[in-house]
Design a protein around this motif. Sequence first.
Motif, PDB file in Angstrom:
ATOM      1  N   GLY B 528     -21.419 -18.575  46.400  1.00  0.00           N
ATOM      2  CA  GLY B 528     -21.568 -19.124  47.740  1.00  0.00           C
ATOM      3  C   GLY B 528     -20.318 -18.961  48.574  1.00  0.00           C
ATOM      4  N   ALA B 529     -19.458 -18.036  48.186  1.00  0.00           N
ATOM      5  CA  ALA B 529     -18.267 -17.774  48.999  1.00  0.00           C
ATOM      6  C   ALA B 529     -18.599 -16.802  50.122  1.00  0.00           C
ATOM      7  CB  ALA B 529     -17.135 -17.241  48.129  1.00  0.00           C
ATOM      8  N   VAL B 530     -19.743 -17.062  50.750  1.00  0.00           N
ATOM      9  CA  VAL B 530     -20.186 -16.346  51.946  1.00  0.00           C
ATOM     10  C   VAL B 530     -20.676 -17.427  52.903  1.00  0.00           C
ATOM     11  CG1 VAL B 530     -20.755 -14.066  51.032  1.00  0.00           C
ATOM     12  CG2 VAL B 530     -22.362 -15.939  50.707  1.00  0.00           C
ATOM     13  N   PRO B 531     -20.581 -17.188  54.190  1.00  0.00           N
ATOM     14  CA  PRO B 531     -20.836 -18.289  55.123  1.00  0.00           C
ATOM     15  C   PRO B 531     -22.299 -18.694  55.256  1.00  0.00           C
ATOM     16  CG  PRO B 531     -20.337 -16.257  56.321  1.00  0.00           C
ATOM     17  CD  PRO B 531     -20.095 -15.974  54.874  1.00  0.00           C
ATOM     18  N   HIS B 532     -23.202 -17.809  54.882  1.00  0.00           N
ATOM     19  CA  HIS B 532     -24.609 -18.088  55.168  1.00  0.00           C
ATOM     20  C   HIS B 532     -25.397 -18.534  53.951  1.00  0.00           C
ATOM     21  CE1 HIS B 532     -24.338 -14.050  53.695  1.00  0.00           C
ATOM     22  NE2 HIS B 532     -25.643 -13.949  53.586  1.00  0.00           N
ATOM     23  N   ARG B 533     -24.742 -18.608  52.808  1.00  0.00           N
ATOM     24  CA  ARG B 533     -25.476 -18.986  51.610  1.00  0.00           C
ATOM     25  C   ARG B 533     -24.655 -19.928  50.743  1.00  0.00           C
ATOM     26  NH1 ARG B 533     -27.834 -13.215  49.806  1.00  0.00           N
ATOM     27  NH2 ARG B 533     -29.365 -13.011  51.475  1.00  0.00           N
ATOM     28  N   LEU B 534     -25.362 -20.910  50.181  1.00  0.00           N
ATOM     29  CA  LEU B 534     -24.704 -21.803  49.237  1.00  0.00           C
ATOM     30  C   LEU B 534     -24.759 -21.157  47.852  1.00  0.00           C
ATOM     31  CD1 LEU B 534     -26.441 -25.098  50.412  1.00  0.00           C
ATOM     32  CD2 LEU B 534     -24.273 -24.130  51.216  1.00  0.00           C
ATOM     33  N   THR B 535     -24.186 -21.830  46.907  1.00  0.00           N
ATOM     34  CA  THR B 535     -24.207 -21.311  45.540  1.00  0.00           C
ATOM     35  C   THR B 535     -25.649 -21.013  45.117  1.00  0.00           C
ATOM     36  OG1 THR B 535     -22.415 -22.864  45.162  1.00  0.00           O
ATOM     37  CG2 THR B 535     -23.311 -21.757  43.226  1.00  0.00           C
ATOM     38  N   GLY B 536     -25.812 -19.886  44.442  1.00  0.00           N
ATOM     39  CA  GLY B 536     -27.141 -19.560  43.934  1.00  0.00           C
ATOM     40  C   GLY B 536     -28.047 -19.049  45.036  1.00  0.00           C
ATOM     41  N   CYS B 537     -27.477 -18.463  46.073  1.00  0.00           N
ATOM     42  CA  CYS B 537     -28.246 -17.758  47.085  1.00  0.00           C
ATOM     43  C   CYS B 537     -29.129 -18.676  47.932  1.00  0.00           C
ATOM     44  CB  CYS B 537     -29.105 -16.691  46.390  1.00  0.00           C
ATOM     45  SG  CYS B 537     -29.641 -15.401  47.500  1.00  0.00           S
TER      46      CYS B 537
END
Lengths: 164, 792
Positions: B528-537
Motif C-alpha cells: 500500500g505504498a501507493v497513494p490510491h491503494r491500501l495494503t492488499g490492493c
Amino acid sequence: MTESTQVLTEHTRSEIEEWLKKYPEDRKQSAVLAALRAAQHQNDGYLTTELMDAVATYLDMPRIAVYEVASFYSMFETEPVGRHSISVCTNISCMLMGSDTIVEHLEKKLGIKTGESTKDGKFFIKVEEECLAACCGGPMMMIDHKYYENLTPEKVDEILDELE
Amino acid sequence: MSEDKITIEVDGQTFSANKGQMLIEVTDANDIYVPRFCYHNKLTIAANCRMCLVEVEKAPKALPACATPVMEGMKVKTKSKAAIAAQKAVMEFLLINHPLDCPICDQGGECELQDLAMGYGQDVSRYQERKRVVKDKNIGPLIQTDLTRCIHCTRCVRFGEEIAGLREMGATGRGENTQIGTYIEKSVTSEMSGNVIDLCPVGALTSKPFRYSARTWELVQKEAVAPHDSVGSNIHVHVKANKVKRVVPAINESINEVWLSDRDRFSYEAVNSEDRLNKPMVKDNGTWHEVDWETALEVVSNSLQVLIDSNDTEQIGAIASASSTLEELYLLQKYIRAIGSNNIDSRLKQSDFSDQDDAPAFPYLGQSIAEFDNLQATLLIGSNVRKEQPIINHRLRKAVLHGATVSVLNSVDYDFNFPVKAKTIVAPDMIPLELASILKAVIEISNRDVDTQIKQSIDKATADENHKAIAAQLLDADDAIVLLGNIASSHPQFSLLRSLAGLIAELSNSKLGYLSENANTSGAWLAGAVPHRLTGCKQTDAGMNTQEMLKARLKAYILMGVEPELDCYDSRIAREAMKNADFVVSLTAFRSDEMNEYADVLLPISVFTETSGTYINNEGTKQSFAGAVTPLAEARPAWKVLRVLGNYFELEGFDYQSSTDVLDEAMKQIGSIEGDNSSSWKLSGSINNSSNGLQRITETPMNMIDSISRRADSLQKTSDVSDGAIHINSALAEKNKLANDDSAKVEQDDNSVTLKVIIDERVADDCVLIQSAHPEQINLGASFGEIRIAKS
Ligand code: SF4
Ligand code: FES
Ligand code: FES
C-alpha cells in the motif's frame, strides 16, 4: 564496410572475399587464418592490433578470438619485425646437415640474434623453426614464402644480397 | 526401464543414468567425489585440466570423467590405485608452474587447487626448473588478476562466451606461453563479470574490492537477498567482526541460478561508506547537531503535530524508495495514513499515473523468472534489460540460444548480448505509434475481432513489414511475452503504452509483463505504498502521487531511502520542493550535501545487511532475510523507527515486537500473492503521428539506481555510471554544429545548464539522451519531454 575495416587494403579485402566464398555464410570465421595472412602480408610481415581488429570486424568475430589465433600460430607476428622473415630449419635432418652453421652465419652477417630484426627493418630471423618438410634439401631456410635448399654460407650471402 | 536409462557401476555401487550423460554428472548426482578444475555444470565441457581422470574397466588408460559419456554396463573406479595415480600425476603437472604463494593469495582457504593439492599433491616437488611468470593485467576496477596462478582451465573464457555473451577474455599464445587475459589493456564490461571470481578455481581472478581485507576462514556466512533489481537474487553476505566484507551469490536455480550481477555483488562497499549517517541529526537555525534518538523523533513528531493541529495533514507527503523492505513500506503507509494523509508513493520515476486504478495488484513480470528459459518470442518495449535486470537478460539470452526471437522497441539502440530479430529505434513520442502499428498487424494477421473504439484509436497507424514480422513472431509462438521495461514505465504516456502492449499481448495470446525497477517494487504496491491503494490492493481515495507531491510543494515531506533530486522523474521540481518545504525528515542510511541543505531531521537507518525484512520480487516471490550484521553506530532498522514514531502519536497498532510481527500483519491483509496483469484494455491518450521537435530521453545507468549503488566505490569506477553529458547522434550534432567533447547549452522549460557533448549513434534521431542521477543535470527537469540544445 565499417570504418574499422578500412585499414585492410583493397587487395587484402578481395583476398578475404575469395576465401569467404569457400565457407558457409554463417561460418565466416573459417577464413580467419587466410585473412590474417593477407593482413600480415599487406603490413610487411607483422600484425597490429588495428589489423587484427579489422579482421575481427570483417569476419564477425570477437576481437579476442582473433588475438587468440594470431598469437597461437607461429607464422603470425604480433610485434613489429623486419620486412623479410627468415626461418632456418633446425630440425633433425637439417641439423645433421649443418643448419647450426647457417644460423651462426646469418646471425653474424646481420648482427642480430634469432628472434630479432635488423635496425634498418629489412631482416628478421625467426626463433627456432621446426621441420619445414624439405628434409632432402637440408640445410634449408624459408624467406618470406620461398624455400632455399642445400645452403652454404656463401649461398646464403648471395640470396640475401638479392633481396630488396 | 525406459530406453534412455542405463545402468552403470561406480566404485561397486550401481546407478541408473541417462544416456549421453557425462560420467561426472552421474557421480556428482550420487555424491561420489571426483576432483576437477575445468568442469562446471553451467559451462560447456573443455576437458583440458585432466584432474577428473578415473579408471574405467576395459579402457586402457584413465578417462576424464567430465568428458566420458556413460554407457550401459560401464564399470568405473574413482578411487582405485590407477585412478589415484593418474590424478596425482595431473596434480604434479599442474603444480609445476603454480606459484607457492598461498599465504598471500586471497583464494587461500577456498581454493580448489589448494584443496586438491592437499588431497593429491606431493609434499616435495621434483621440479627444479624455473617457474613460469605471467605479468598481471588490469582488467578493470572489479576483478584482480594474478595470472601466474592461472591453471588454464578456461572457465573464465567459457563464461564470457557462453553466459555473459561477451567474449572479452581469451587464451592467447601457445603451450607453456599460453596466457589468459584480454590481450590488449582493457576493462571487462560485462554486467555479470564478477562471476569469473567464483568460477576461477585458483587465485588468478579474485575480487579487487575484497582483496587482502580478510581471510576466508574468518568470514561468517549469512543469507540475504540482493537489494537492487527486481530479480531478488539470493546472496551470501560474508561478515568478519560485524563488518560486511563481501557478497557472493547463493544458489537458487529458480531465480539467479548460481550467478550474480556485478551491481548485486559489489554494492556492499557502500555499507561501509564514509557517507553513512551515524547518528540522528537535527538542524537548528541552519546548523546541524547530533542528537539522541528521542530528541530527533520528538522534533519529527512535534513538527508534524503542527500540521495535524491545523488540519493540514494533506500537506504531508511520504516518498519512499521501493528498495525498502515490505515491513518498512507497510509501516510508513500505515503511519502516514494514520495521521490523516494518503500522500504516499514509491513510484519515483513514473510520470503518467492516469490509469493507476486499473493497474494490476503489482507490476508482475507476467511469468516466473525460470519460465524465461522456455520463451519462444519476446517483444521488449523501452528497456535496457541487460543492465537493468541482468539476470532476466541472462534468462532471455538462454531462450534466444534455444531459438527464441526477441524484438526490441526502444529510443536508444542498446547493445544486446544476443541477436535481436527486429529492432525499432524511435523518439519516445513515436513509441505509441509503433506499438499501434504492431497492434494493427496483430489484428490483421490474427483476424481477431476488436472493439471499434480501439480500431479507431489506431486508425493512423500503418503496419509495415517490420511490424508484421514482429506480430507474426508473437502469434506463431506457443510461448510469447510482451515486456515493458523501466524506460517504458517512466514514459510520459505510460498508460497508453501499457494498454497498447496489453492489447498486443492479449490478441497474440502472449503474456504481458512489467520489468519493475527495484528490489521491492512488487512489495511496495502490495504493502500500500501507493497513494490510491491500501495494503492488499484495496482501493482508497487517492492521495497524491510522487509527481503531484513534488509539484504541489507540500509543507512537509517524509523521505525513506530516497534522494529526490537524484531518484525522481523530475529532478528539478524534486529539489525545489525539498528546499521549499517547511519540514523535511529523511530516514536515510547516507548523508549528502543536498540533504544537509533541505532536510531538517536526518534519521540514520539500516541498510539491507543490517535489518531483517522481506522483498517481493518481480515474479511475486516473497523472500525474507535476517540482518547479517548489527546496524552501524546508532543507525536503526527503519521499521523500528517508524514503530516509535507511531507510538509518539499514540497511534493504534504500532506495538510490534519484531519485524516478523509487522510482516504477519501485512501479509494477513495482502493474502496470497498472485500476479495478474490482465485488464479490460481501453486506449486513451493520443497517438502522435509525427515526432515533435527535440526530445529528452533519460536512462538510469546500472550503478546509479539507488543511494547504495551510487556509493559503492568500485562500481562507481566502472563505465555503468552517469557521465553528466548529453548523448546525441551525429546527425543531430551536425545540425547544431556540435562535436564530441564540446560544451552545449541544454535547456528545458526556462532552465539551462551546460553539459558536455558525446556523439552516440545509438540515440534515436532528434533525441537527447541524459543519464539520471548526475548532479550537473539536476536543474534541467523532467526525464522526458521537450529539450533544446545549442553550442555554448
Ligand atoms: S584465470 Fe582462473 S578461470 Fe581463467 S583459465 Fe585461469 S584458472 Fe581458469
Ligand atoms: S628437418 Fe629441416 S626441413 Fe625437415
Ligand atoms: S574436469 Fe575433467 S578434464 Fe578438467
